[in-house]
Design an enzyme around this catalytic site. Structure first.
Site, PDB file in Angstrom:
ATOM      1  N   ASP A  40       0.128 -20.659 -19.721  1.00  0.00           N
ATOM      2  CA  ASP A  40       0.282 -21.746 -19.997  1.00  0.00           C
ATOM      3  C   ASP A  40      -0.735 -22.169 -21.495  1.00  0.00           C
ATOM      4  O   ASP A  40      -1.391 -21.494 -21.023  1.00  0.00           O
ATOM      5  CB  ASP A  40       0.970 -23.300 -19.200  1.00  0.00           C
ATOM      6  CG  ASP A  40       2.257 -23.871 -20.240  1.00  0.00           C
ATOM      7  OD1 ASP A  40       2.683 -23.696 -21.390  1.00  0.00           O
ATOM      8  OD2 ASP A  40       2.610 -25.357 -19.462  1.00  0.00           O
TER       9      ASP A  40
HETATM   10  C1  NOJ Z   1       3.739 -25.684 -23.688  1.00  0.00           C
HETATM   11  C2  NOJ Z   1       4.559 -25.812 -22.020  1.00  0.00           C
HETATM   12  O1  NOJ Z   1       4.181 -26.633 -20.960  1.00  0.00           O
HETATM   13  C3  NOJ Z   1       5.534 -24.662 -22.082  1.00  0.00           C
HETATM   14  O2  NOJ Z   1       6.495 -25.662 -20.713  1.00  0.00           O
HETATM   15  C4  NOJ Z   1       6.525 -24.950 -23.152  1.00  0.00           C
HETATM   16  O3  NOJ Z   1       6.676 -23.277 -22.657  1.00  0.00           O
HETATM   17  C5  NOJ Z   1       4.725 -23.428 -23.938  1.00  0.00           C
HETATM   18  N1  NOJ Z   1       3.989 -24.261 -24.311  1.00  0.00           N
HETATM   19  C6  NOJ Z   1       5.587 -23.394 -24.490  1.00  0.00           C
HETATM   20  O4  NOJ Z   1       5.761 -23.267 -26.083  1.00  0.00           O
END
Ligand code: NOJ
Length: 702
Positions: free
Chosen positions: A284
């Site tokens: 993430d």
């Molecule tokens: C953080 C989020 O937790 C995740 O779900 C998302 O896909 C990413 N950012 C990218 O935006």
């Protein structure tokens, strides 16, 4: 029958042969490419960046992106929106980098792309799996028409604490329902063939247990027994893997005190060895770097730890890009670990057909025809209709009469800014149709609609500032609260029925948007109290990203019992049982008929009820099957969802509805984490929700 089986076996083995052949072809291609790659170019593939200027979904924006692409230091981008921009970036990759390796283009296509569908929690309330699959199919069609090839979806984190803001993004609390949704979404996005130009590489997230953050506070610690993990939290991720999901995103939380992004047990032992996952794993947003804060070492150490754990791609943080070469030199990671990660990313690109044509998702004509097309918008409208949940309908106040005066009041009644819900990063709020416009658009001449904003979503300016980070969602009116209320009351007094549209602003849920209480904000509570005093029929339309505390609104009775697991200061039983939802009609369930009183480990039991539509309307009913294992080697749930069917009944119509139960449906993970069914007595329940059920018993025998 035998002949049919033989036929199936022949087809299956033909399919397996075809798969082996195409895997071998992919291997030959990727082997040849990797032979040409330098170590730097391999590490470059492991780097996922977001250049800013498009969709912002995190605190950090990548720098020097164009230069890095030209140097072969980028495997993919996200947050770049639109066919033209994606084409431009892809051109840079295939014209300027030495090996011309195309980029992946990802995005948070969560509930639709530019055409926005109801939030995932709402979609799950439909219990309509074909519809959910279709929503992902349509989102994939639209997103791929606009250049994208990778969706950071579905989010399948089981969430049982509604204070957690991201509960909006998944299917809620139930492992069985969550698994069905996970499967439907993956199938919808990928459609069994990533090589098509209208399918997206799905990315199931957040692996794992992200929804179990302590206290429902986003990014918080997770601490859970393995038994609970296996029985309740892991099934939806597993269902996505079984459905062939091509990629997985790790979560921010720790599991057994090891951050998921660097957790070898999770990413290698469980995911790859036990579950047989063959796709790629992405972190993430800067979750590799965040392991430094978790106290796992410096950037070099946490990057090495993550790669060794089984992470393939580093989102935004550039830990892989800047430290893996050094770690290889110092013997902290192996060449094979880098090669394996690089291979899995190249394989994803190969499966998407990017090596055949890097611009296959960049087609101006398709973008013009398919983005925000009438077909997409009609589907959004249909999905919205099917995801509303009717909780109460005293004196058949609904459906509204098509004559008379309606007072439409409330801060969400005429509010474009909040219609799309959270995580609609590519949606254009200005194109949304608020309730007021929707009602007027029906063009019913005999209905007079009087509108008043009536209250602010919240009067709290400090709270509003926190919610308004992506633009104004809580708009505090220039008029005083009393002036707005007076206007609303005047309007309500002139009406036959009051419709109050209240609830949460869209960004009161979502990432980093946890709440400590589940109330409708005070400004709106006050409004409802005043409206109730008027004594006219009052319809509440509640918009929210989470289940809210509606005790007052539902006129709930408190049933406190001493020496039971009660709170002293709130109502204790669920206000609304799991699976509940009314239609305008009503349904009667007969007693359950079982085809046998027992089953053995190879047998099946068929459970049948007759369901009758006893109301005045045609209507759909979700018929739910639950079981209870009466005595187990570990404490077992009092009811477990095991099946459901959503069926349309004409007014007065009766249908027999059957479920088949086999030993697989009765299995659970025991304290040795063995997936077993234990012989003994079971209860079986069928009903329209988890509380109002018919029940019977059966035995599982050896
Ligand atoms: C953080 C989020 O937790 C995740 O779900 C998302 O896909 C990413 N950012 C990218 O935006």
């Amino acid at each position: 029958m035998k002949r049919l089986l033989l036929g199936l076996i022949v087809i299956t083995s033909l399919q397996a042969n075809a798969q082996q052949k195409s895997d071998a072809k992919m291997k030959t291609y990727v082997d040849a490419l990797m032979k040409k790659m330098t170590l730097d170019e391999k590490i470059g593939q492991l780097n996922l960046l977001t250049p800013g200027g498009g969709v912002a979904t995190g605190a950090v924006v990548s720098k020097g992106v164009e230069e890095k692409i030209s140097k072969g230091q980028v495997g993919g981008l996200f947050g770049v929106i639109g066919e033209a921009k994606i084409r431009q970036a892809q051109e840079l990759a295939v014209n300027s980098s030495r090996l011309k390796i195309p980029l992946l283009f990802g995005s948070d296509v969560i509930h639709g792309y530019k055409t926005t569908f109801p939030i995932p929690l709402g979609m799950s309330c439909s219990w309509d799996m074909p519809m959910i699959e279709r929503s992902a199919r349509l989102a994939a069609t639209e997103a791929t028409a606009d250049g994208l090839n990778w969706a950071f979806s579905p989010m399948v984190d089981i969430a049982r604490d509604p204070r957690w803001g991201r509960i909006a993004e998944g299917a809620g609390e139930d492992p069985y329902l969550g698994s069905q949704v996970a499967k439907a979404m993956v199938v919808g996005y990928q459609n069994g063939d990533l090589s098509k130009d209208n399918t997206l590489l799905a990315c199931v997230k957040h692996f794992a247990l992200y929804g179990a953050a302590d206290g429902g506070r986003d990014y918080n610690t997770v601490d859970m027994s393995k038994v609970k993990m296996y029985n309740d939290y892991l099934p939806p991720y597993k269902a996505a893997v079984d459905a062939g999901v091509g990629s997985i995103m790790t979560s921010f939380n720790t599991i057994d005190n090891i951050p998921a992004t660097g957790n070898k047990w999770l990413l290698t032992d469980l995911l790859r060895k036990q579950w047989g996952f063959k796709g790629m794993v992405v972190s993430d947003y800067t979750s590799v770097n965040e392991m430094i804060d978790h106290g796992l070492g410096d950037l070099q150490a946490v990057s090495a730890l993550s790669l060794k754990a089984g992470l393939d791609m580093d989102m935004v943080g550039e830990g892989f890009l800047t430290t893996l070469k050094k770690s290889l030199g110092e013997g902290k990671v192996t060449q094979k670990e880098i090669d394996d990660a690089c291979r899995r990313i190249l394989e994803a690109k190969y499966k998407l057909g990017l090596f055949t044509d890097p611009f296959r998702y960049c087609n101006k004509e398709r973008a013009a025809n398919q983005v925000l097309s009438e077909k997409q918008k009609n589907a959004a409208r249909e999905f919205a209709t099917k995801s509303f949940v009717l909780l109460k309908n005293n004196q058949q106040a609904l459906p509204l009469k098509k004559t008379g005066t309606i007072a439409l009041v409330g801060p969400l009644a005429n509010n474009k800014a909040n219609m799309l819900g959270t995580w609609a990063v590519s949606g254009n709020r200005d194109l949304s149709i608020p309730v007021f416009d929707g009602m007027k658009n029906l063009g019913i001449k005999e209905v007079n609609i009087l509108y008043a904003k009536a209250a602010n979503i919240s009067d709290d300016t400090i709270f509003a500032k926190k919610v308004n980070v992506f633009g104004t969602r809580i708009d505090i009116d220039n008029r005083s609260a009393q002036e707005m209320m007076d206007e609303a009351i005047a309007v309500a007094k002139q009406s036959d029925v009051i419709v109050a549209v209240v609830g949460e602003a869209s960004e009161m849920s979502g990432e980093s948007s946890s709440r400590s209480t589940l109330n409708i904000p005070k400004s709106q509570q006050k409004l409802l109290q005043e409206l109730k005093k008027i004594g006219k029929p009052l319809v509440l339309v509640i918009m929210s990203g989470r289940p809210l505390d509606l005790n007052w609104e539902m006129e709930n009775e408190d049933k406190f019992e001493k020496f039971k697991g009660n709170y002293l200061d709130v109502e204790n039983s669920p206000l609304i049982p799991f699976g509940f939802g009314l239609s305008y009609s009503s349904f009667n369930y007969s007693d359950i008929k079982l085809s046998a009183a027992s089953l053995n480990t190879t047998g099946k039991i068929k459970a049948t009820v007759t369901v009758t539509n006893t109301g005045d309307y045609d209507g759909e009913e979700v018929i739910q099957l639950y079981t209870r294992d009466m005595v187990g080697s570990i404490a077992r749930p009092v009811k477990e969802l095991k099946g459901f069917q959503k069926i349309m009944f004409k007014k007065g119509e009766s249908k027999e509805v059957s479920f088949t139960i086999g030993v697989e449906d009765l299995k659970f993970y025991n304290s040795n984490l063995k997936f077993v069914a234990e012989p003994g007595d079971f209860k079986l329940f069928i009903g329209g929700n988890s509380k109002d059920v018919k029940e019977t018993t059966f035995k599982l025998v050896k």
